[in-house]
Design an enzyme around this catalytic site. Structure first.
Site, PDB file in Angstrom:
ATOM      1  N   SER A  60       1.156  -0.804   0.465  1.00  0.00           N
ATOM      2  CA  SER A  60       0.561  -0.206   0.217  1.00  0.00           C
ATOM      3  C   SER A  60       0.854   0.937   0.236  1.00  0.00           C
ATOM      4  O   SER A  60       1.795   1.285   1.149  1.00  0.00           O
ATOM      5  CB  SER A  60      -0.951   0.227   1.552  1.00  0.00           C
ATOM      6  OG  SER A  60      -1.303  -1.144   0.999  1.00  0.00           O
TER       7      SER A  60
HETATM    8  N1  SAH Z   1      -0.325  -4.673   4.063  1.00  0.00           N
HETATM    9  C1  SAH Z   1       0.452  -5.647   3.249  1.00  0.00           C
HETATM   10  C2  SAH Z   1      -0.581  -5.529   1.287  1.00  0.00           C
HETATM   11  C3  SAH Z   1      -0.388  -6.413  -0.162  1.00  0.00           C
HETATM   12  S1  SAH Z   1      -2.008  -6.264  -0.241  1.00  0.00           S
HETATM   13  C4  SAH Z   1       1.413  -4.811   2.172  1.00  0.00           C
HETATM   14  O1  SAH Z   1       1.498  -3.888   3.579  1.00  0.00           O
HETATM   15  O2  SAH Z   1       2.171  -5.468   1.954  1.00  0.00           O
HETATM   16  C5  SAH Z   1      -3.305  -7.775   0.583  1.00  0.00           C
HETATM   17  C6  SAH Z   1      -2.429  -8.665   0.605  1.00  0.00           C
HETATM   18  O3  SAH Z   1      -3.521  -9.729   1.163  1.00  0.00           O
HETATM   19  C7  SAH Z   1      -1.441  -9.619  -0.959  1.00  0.00           C
HETATM   20  O4  SAH Z   1      -0.722  -9.977   0.574  1.00  0.00           O
HETATM   21  C8  SAH Z   1      -2.556 -10.555  -0.936  1.00  0.00           C
HETATM   22  O5  SAH Z   1      -2.529 -11.894  -0.738  1.00  0.00           O
HETATM   23  C9  SAH Z   1      -3.633 -10.753   1.105  1.00  0.00           C
HETATM   24  N2  SAH Z   1      -5.035 -10.907   1.338  1.00  0.00           N
HETATM   25  C10 SAH Z   1      -6.101 -11.371   0.813  1.00  0.00           C
HETATM   26  N3  SAH Z   1      -7.119 -11.641   0.290  1.00  0.00           N
HETATM   27  C11 SAH Z   1      -6.817 -12.541   1.943  1.00  0.00           C
HETATM   28  C12 SAH Z   1      -6.986 -13.450   2.345  1.00  0.00           C
HETATM   29  N4  SAH Z   1      -8.461 -14.139   2.841  1.00  0.00           N
HETATM   30  N5  SAH Z   1      -7.010 -13.806   4.106  1.00  0.00           N
HETATM   31  C13 SAH Z   1      -5.284 -13.212   4.409  1.00  0.00           C
HETATM   32  N6  SAH Z   1      -4.757 -12.544   3.425  1.00  0.00           N
HETATM   33  C14 SAH Z   1      -5.613 -12.048   1.802  1.00  0.00           C
END
Ligand code: SAH
Length: 212
Positions: A60
């Site tokens: 993000s």
């Molecule tokens: N906070 C992270 C954001 C990554 S994007 C950062 O700073 O890198 C969102 C993330 O949520 C992705 O890695 C994706 O794989 C994860 N995600 C999506 N659906 C999910 C679920 N049901 N449970 C756990 N993680 C999930």
């Protein structure tokens, strides 16, 4: 390019964008964002933009990380649950601002990198697992704070059930271009919801990802 001075400039921009919590700003100044990003993109680590982290996911933008962290800190959470570990940057920011953070990621390929970074930075209060975040993490509940870093059309009911009274959930709700950052506070009487601003996150998917 990846120096303290570059981070300080990022923090200067965050202040101008309205981030005012000094603990959040100090934390954003101290955690090296470039180590959470692939080397080829590391020179862009301190721009205010989301960047790809592999597996179709993104880290993000700094402003959103700072905003969600600031909103979370308003309830002074000791134990936080994060859904969507990704590269681990938001986790690392929060780890310095609470006692313990539990973080869940569904994509197996992303977890080893995040764990290596936590170890390299000497962060020992992060507990992570590969699972479906829709279910929350029952055995460690209740949490004082829950942060979701992917957008769901509705707030997963397990997360509501696992929040302590006095606690707060910060999450994007909606899909595609229609998403809003929401804050839900659990009081003894019920729930209080406020809408912050339009946002754009990758979708929260259910189940764990097939391993490749
Ligand atoms: N906070 C992270 C954001 C990554 S994007 C950062 O700073 O890198 C969102 C993330 O949520 C992705 O890695 C994706 O794989 C994860 N995600 C999506 N659906 C999910 C679920 N049901 N449970 C756990 N993680 C999930």
């Amino acid at each position: 390019m990846t120096s303290q001075r570059t981070r300080d400039r990022m923090v200067g921009r965050l202040r101008k964008q309205g981030i005012s919590n000094e603990r959040v700003l100090a934390r954003m100044a101290s955690v090296p964002r470039h180590i959470f990003i692939d080397e080829a993109l590391a020179h862009r680590a301190y721009e205010d933009t989301a960047l790809p982290i592999g597996q179709g996911q993104t880290i993000s933008q700094p402003f959103i990380v700072a905003l969600m962290t600031q909103l979370m800190l308003q309830v002074q959470p000791r134990r936080i649950l994060e859904i969507g570990t990704g590269c681990g940057y938001q986790t690392a920011i929060l780890a310095g601002l609470c006692d313990k953070i539990f973080t869940i990621e569904r994509v197996g390929a992303l977890m080893p990198g995040a764990r290596e970074r936590f170890a390299a930075l000497g962060m020992r209060n992060i507990i992570s697992q590969l699972a479906d975040g829709y279910e929350g993490w029952e055995v460690h509940a209740p949490f004082d704070g829950i942060i979701v870093t992917a957008a769901a059309p509705r707030i997963p009911s397990a997360l509501l059930a696992q929040l302590a009274v006095g606690g707060r959930i910060v999450l994007p709700v909606g899909s595609g271009d229609e998403q809003e950052l929401k804050v839900l506070d659990r009081t003894a009487e019920g729930w209080q919801e406020t809408t912050q601003e339009p946002v754009r996150f990758v979708p929260l998917r259910s189940g764990t990802a097939p391993q490749t």
